[in-house]
Design a protein around this motif. Structure first.
Motif, PDB file in Angstrom:
ATOM      1  N   ALA A  24       0.711  12.708  -1.200  1.00 35.86           N
ATOM      2  CA  ALA A  24      -0.661  12.222  -1.225  1.00 35.86           C
ATOM      3  C   ALA A  24      -1.279  12.285   0.165  1.00 35.86           C
ATOM      4  O   ALA A  24      -0.654  11.911   1.152  1.00 35.86           O
TER       5      ALA A  24
ATOM      6  N   ASN B 134       0.835  -1.209   0.000  1.00 31.46           N
ATOM      7  CA  ASN B 134       0.000   0.000   0.000  1.00 31.46           C
ATOM      8  C   ASN B 134       0.863   1.249   0.000  1.00 31.46           C
ATOM      9  O   ASN B 134       0.653   2.197  -0.756  1.00 31.46           O
ATOM     10  N   GLY B 135       1.840   1.245   0.903  1.00 26.10           N
ATOM     11  CA  GLY B 135       2.697   2.421   1.073  1.00 26.10           C
ATOM     12  C   GLY B 135       3.488   2.750  -0.180  1.00 26.10           C
ATOM     13  O   GLY B 135       3.630   3.909  -0.559  1.00 26.10           O
TER      14      GLY B 135
ATOM     15  N   ILE C 158       1.183   4.257  -2.791  1.00 29.98           N
ATOM     16  CA  ILE C 158       0.801   5.636  -2.487  1.00 29.98           C
ATOM     17  C   ILE C 158       1.939   6.599  -2.782  1.00 29.98           C
ATOM     18  O   ILE C 158       1.733   7.705  -3.305  1.00 29.98           O
ATOM     19  N   MET C 159       3.170   6.190  -2.479  1.00 32.69           N
ATOM     20  CA  MET C 159       4.302   7.057  -2.814  1.00 32.69           C
ATOM     21  C   MET C 159       4.440   7.158  -4.337  1.00 32.69           C
ATOM     22  O   MET C 159       4.754   8.221  -4.881  1.00 32.69           O
TER      23      MET C 159
ATOM     24  N   ILE D  28      -6.461   8.956  -2.024  1.00 33.58           N
ATOM     25  CA  ILE D  28      -6.227   7.519  -1.933  1.00 33.58           C
ATOM     26  C   ILE D  28      -7.312   6.726  -2.678  1.00 33.58           C
ATOM     27  O   ILE D  28      -8.495   6.855  -2.385  1.00 33.58           O
TER      28      ILE D  28
END
Lengths: 778, 216
Positions: free
Chosen positions: A712, A677-678, A681-682, A717
């Motif tokens: 973000a 996920n991280g 998102i980056m 998201i």
């Protein structure tokens, strides 16, 4: 030699388990370097240059030194030296409060001779740009060139060609905990609380700088607020903190401000690629040529991957750095990959379109990697690739939907150099200790899971001690997604060794029924052996089963027999007692659910505490070793994006991302999903939001803060589906790969949605609108 | 910097710093405070002989307890929590709220003042008098986590954890006001908080779980 059990056969491994540090983090109990408060501690700040290029003529620290509450001031540069970017360090101040330190910075004066500056890459490459490095002509490094095959022949075979320029800007790490240290001297011993990814590297740097034995320096990082590649050394600020502390005779806390952080603590270099590529009518990449460059500030580091995961028989790549008066690059999450992948994945789609081919099909033709091909199949199902626009820009209305994909590869296998120890106390408590640091990766919990799995306990039963050089067990820095591959094997082998020792001790209490594998022929292995013996004359407490081939050796003066299988792997030890040998085949004992029992007879069991109590005054403490068979190097990933482009506002909204990441054997599925996920998102921030903006006129960064440098936030998201793609039973690190494919997937999805190809990141509304206008569809 | 002189001349258009601080202090500031001695303003009896700024003693109610603290008018509430001492010399050590951007941009310093989430880096300590301050440390009961905190741990709504106290307080504040938020409402309510590790998806899940647990 050992191996991981399958996740399906494990109690804990492969499950979704909460982080051990969770309770401390949600209550505010977790102490980061920024939170450390020492008795008598001073607060320090760094005075920085506001000019992009100049030569220092004089520095006046006298007023700052005289300010009540200021306890030490050190210069960090001297007259005659050059200032080469906004933010460069000039002096450091330590004071009783942070506010006084700020006051002191306001009254430091310096005289300088301004020099012409340049902060735009294209401008720096031009003939009128000031030379800002002596050794680079026109501010460009000597290009690195790689060639294979024959480009001319290759292009001759191409049925279609694409010529394009792709661009990505400088991206800053934006660690929420800024860089910094709390430093405390005691004689010539130094304790440093550091926000670092490398406890031992930091110790070595401090020791070297202050000419101290490494054993005199202690570095502590119990928790840290993000690194992403930028925190591997003390930096000028760490050394300055220690100098201030020494001068003032008090502990000093020096944390960078948010502004400092954007200016000097590193960045992902920019990338500009001029590409020409060709494919055959069957969709095979046949020729590829790129001339690419970027800026890592004054220094280099602006590489990028090309042609990346796609094989092409005829290619030429030429890459170089461009120097500008701006903060220097530092490794940032998968260095070189996100920028390379964005360009390559965009190019692949552009070529596919010229052939009227589905981009997914085009990739299948050009990517032989079995894992990724399986991921293509899975991912396209998950995103609903069959619903994708058959031609870009279809669909009525102002909000247009589209899909795209991108891919990645990474290493992540880790290596030698970690020391770890597992200790079992007589009261049943267990400790696992090693020198690594947890940046939010969850390695702390992974360690507990591995040991708990081995001992039949729960992760909470394991006390994990990491992030302190005083434990005396080294480990490397957490970079390159190397941590789990380096640490987990050593923890596992340590736990296994400790378990073996415990079983040996307690087997008699269980009356463990020995099954002894022995053969009629015994071979003598080495010169240590001084006895001849015939196994049949040995007496045993219980039954003997004769079977497989083994080797038996015994050292003189020892009571231990060692029995090995023919591969040299030790099966078990045998303790001699008079004329009889008591034999305990350890596989006969089993640790599960807080109990230790005989495998074949569960009624013969004792609790973990009953077992360890038998240790009496002893402790079992075993170190592990790095077994390379426990980890795998090389992972593949792919992502599919579903976006909505508003053709009136130019806004790109990401609806869904399917992120499939090969993770090897995922020890903790929950924290692995968090990493995916991280990373996504980056990557989304890189695709749509983030950009260091420089002002040509003043040579300064316009957005060194969090309102204009946009990362973000909750509103950006999308629905993210992280898929932990288990491929094999070996662990591998995945901190970096999930951030690589995202920008390419989004850029391709934007094209599919709105029929405009944006080749420059971030894909902001103005670029979309301009492209639509140029196309006439506006 | 000649604010003092200038503002005295334009009484109706601006408030002098002296007057501002008087008003803000609601009488608790014993004497007005000048800008620092760095500024060549008129010297005044308010500045002590060695040039140090006069401090003010105020009372703050933090997590249900009242403390006396000595602050400068410019001291932020965040600064008191993280670096401050009460007048008996005991450090607050309430380092849950973090200093991340120092300009009200990221939510890492979020605490509740009279039940509402605020950025403590942008809130003067002197303005926090007579108000109920709740920090992340005030949410758990001893060792027992509250439902929001429990849900965060269960869903792995945290990685490095630096933004976590801010998100926990912001989420608590949301649920205090809106016990059954939709996903969109959760995103809007938390849009004043930034996470670089990218824990947002699991934070949203945690808030939804906490909402259910709390009977929402």
């Amino acid at each position: 030699m050992t191996a991981w059990a399958k996740a399906s056969e494990s109690r804990l491994i492969g499950k979704r388990l909460p982080r051990l540090s969770g309770a401390d983090k949600v209550t505010g109990r977790a102490k980061y370097t920024f939170d450390i408060n020492r008795p008598g501690m001073l607060y320090a700040r760094i005075f920085r240059s506001e000019i992009p290029h100049g030569m220092i003529e004089a520095i006046d620290l006298s007023e700052a030194e005289a300010l009540p509450g200021v306890k030490a001031v050190v210069p960090l540069i001297e007259a005659g030296k050059y200032l080469r970017y906004q933010g460069q360090e000039i002096a450091a101040v330590a004071a009783k409060t942070d506010d006084i330190a700020k006051d002191a910075l306001r009254i430091i004066r310096y005289d300088y001779q301004a020099l012409p500056h340049v902060v735009e890459v294209e401008e720096a490459m031009g003939e009128y740009a000031p030379q800002i490095r002596n050794d680079w002509r026109r501010n460009q490094s000597k290009p690195g060139i790689r060639e294979e095959g024959n480009l001319t022949a290759g292009f001759a075979q191409a049925a279609v060609e694409v010529e394009a320029t792709y661009h990505a800007p400088v991206q800053t790490h934006v660690c929420l905990e800024t860089h910094g240290h709390v430093v405390e001297w005691e004689g010539d011993n130094l304790t440093v609380w550091a926000s670092t990814q490398a406890v031992f590297g930091t110790r070595a740097d401090f020791a070297r700088h202050f000419d101290l034995p490494e054993g005199n320096v202690r570095v502590i990082t119990e928790h840290m607020g993000g690194g992403f590649g930028s925190k591997f050394s003390p930096g000028i600020e760490g050394i300055a903190a220690a100098e201030l502390a020494r001068k003032a005779g008090k502990p000093v806390k020096l944390m960078l401000t948010r502004r400092d952080e954007h200016l000097v603590s590193g960045n992902r270099p920019s990338m500009t690629q001029h590409v020409r590529a060709g494919a055959t009518k069957n969709g095979r990449l046949i020729a590829y040529k790129v001339r690419g460059y970027g800026t890592g500030g004054i220094s280099g580091g602006a590489g990028f991957q090309a042609p990346y995961i796609y094989s092409v028989p005829n290619f030429r790549t030429e890459k170089f750095n461009v120097s500008i008066n701006a903060g220097n690059a530092r490794a940032m999450r998968a260095p070189g990959h996100p920028q390379g992948a964005f360009a390559m994945d965009s190019l692949m789609d552009e070529l596919a379109e010229k052939l009227s081919m589905d981009p997914l099909e085009f990739r299948r033709i050009n990517d032989a990697n079995e894992v990724r091909r399986a991921q293509y199949a899975l991912g396209s199902q998950e995103i609903g690739w069959w619903r994708r626009n058959k031609a870009p820009g279809l669909g009525k209305g102002v909000r247009k939907r589209g899909m795209g994909m991108g891919s990645c590869l990474w290493g992540g296998g880790g290596g030698q150099g970690t020391q770890a120890r597992v200790t079992i106390h007589a009261d049943g408590t267990v400790q696992a200790v090693t020198g690594t640091q947890d940046l939010g990766t969850g390695i702390r919990t992974v360690i507990a899971i591995i040991v708990a799995e081995e001992f039949g306990l729960q992760p909470q039963d394991i006390k994990v001690k990491i992030g302190d050089s005083a434990y005396g067990l080294t480990s490397g820095g957490s970079g390159g997604s190397q941590t789990i591959g380096s640490v987990a094997p050593v923890i596992k082998t340590a736990a296994e060794a400790a378990k073996t020792r415990l079983f040996e001790r307690i087997a008699p209490s269980l009356g463990a029924n020995p099954k002894f594998l022995f053969s009629t022929q015994s071979e003598y292995q080495n010169s240590d052996l001084l006895w001849n013996f015939n196994p049949r004359t040995l007496f045993f407490d219980n039954k003997i089963q004769l079977s497989e081939n083994v080797r038996v050796s015994m050292r003189k003066d020892s009571c231990e027999w060692h029995i090995h299988d023919l591969d040299g792997e030790q099966l078990y030890s045998v303790v001699k007692d008079g004329n009889t040998l008591n034999v305990y085949q350890l596989a006969n004992l089993c640790a599960k659910h807080g109990q230790i029992h005989i495998e074949s007879n569960r009624n013969k069991s004792i609790s973990w505490e009953q077992a360890t109590r038998q240790l009496g005054l002893d402790t079992i403490s075993e170190e592990g070793y790095w077994d390379e068979q426990l980890r795998q190097n090389g992972v593949a990933g792919t992502q599919f994006a579903d976006v909505e482009v508003d053709i009136e506002t130019g806004n790109v909204k990401v609806i869904k991302i399917v992120a499939i990441q090969d993770c090897g054997l995922a020890i903790n599925r929950l924290t692995t999903e968090s990493q995916i996920n991280g990373g996504v998102i980056m990557g989304l921030g890189y695709a749509l939001l983030e950009e260091r903006i420089m002002d040509s006129e003043t040579g300064r960064m316009i957005n060194p803060n969090l309102e204009d440098y946009k990362v973000a936030g909750p509103m950006e998201i999308p629905e993210i589906k992280p898929i932990v793609f288990d491929t094999h039973r070996k662990i591998t690190g995945i901190g970096e790969p999930p951030t690589i494919p995202t920008a390419g997937a989004i850029a391709n999805a934007v094209y599919n949605a709105a029929a405009v190809r944006i080749r420059e990141l971030p894909i902001t509304p103005d670029k979309v609108l301009r492209a639509l206008a140029e196309k006439g569809t506006f | 910097m000649s604010n003092v002189k200038q503002n005295d001349r334009n009484q109706e258009s601006s408030i002098s710093r002296r007057k501002f601080l008087k008003g803000v202090g609601t009488g608790a500031v014993a004497a007005t405070v000048h800008p620092t001695a760095l500024v060549k303003a008129e010297p005044s009896e308010e500045i002590q002989a060695n040039g140090e700024i006069r401090h003010a003693e105020i009372k703050l109610m933090i997590n249900g307890h009242v403390y006396s603290v000595e602050i400068e008018p410019r001291t932020t509430l965040l600064s008191v929590l993280r670096d401050g001492f009460d007048t008996r010399g005991k450090r607050f050590n309430l380092t849950g709220a973090k200093l991340i951007c120092d300009r009200g941009e990221c939510g890492g310093c979020t605490v509740q003042v009279d039940g509402k989430p605020i950025y403590s880096c942008m809130f003067l300590a002197i303005d926090a008098q007579n108000k109920n301050i709740t920090t992340v440390e005030g949410l758990a009961t001893g060792d027992r986590l509250n439902p929001v905190q429990e849900a965060f741990v269960e869903h792995d709504a945290l990685m490095c954890g630096f933004c976590t106290p801010g998100f926990v307080v912001a989420s608590q504040s949301l649920l205090d006001e809106n016990p059954k938020p939709t996903l969109k409402e959760i995103k809007i309510a938390l849009s004043g908080n930034i996470c670089r590790c990218g824990t947002y998806p699991f934070i949203f899940e945690a808030v939804q779980t906490a909402s259910r647990k709390m009977g929402g």
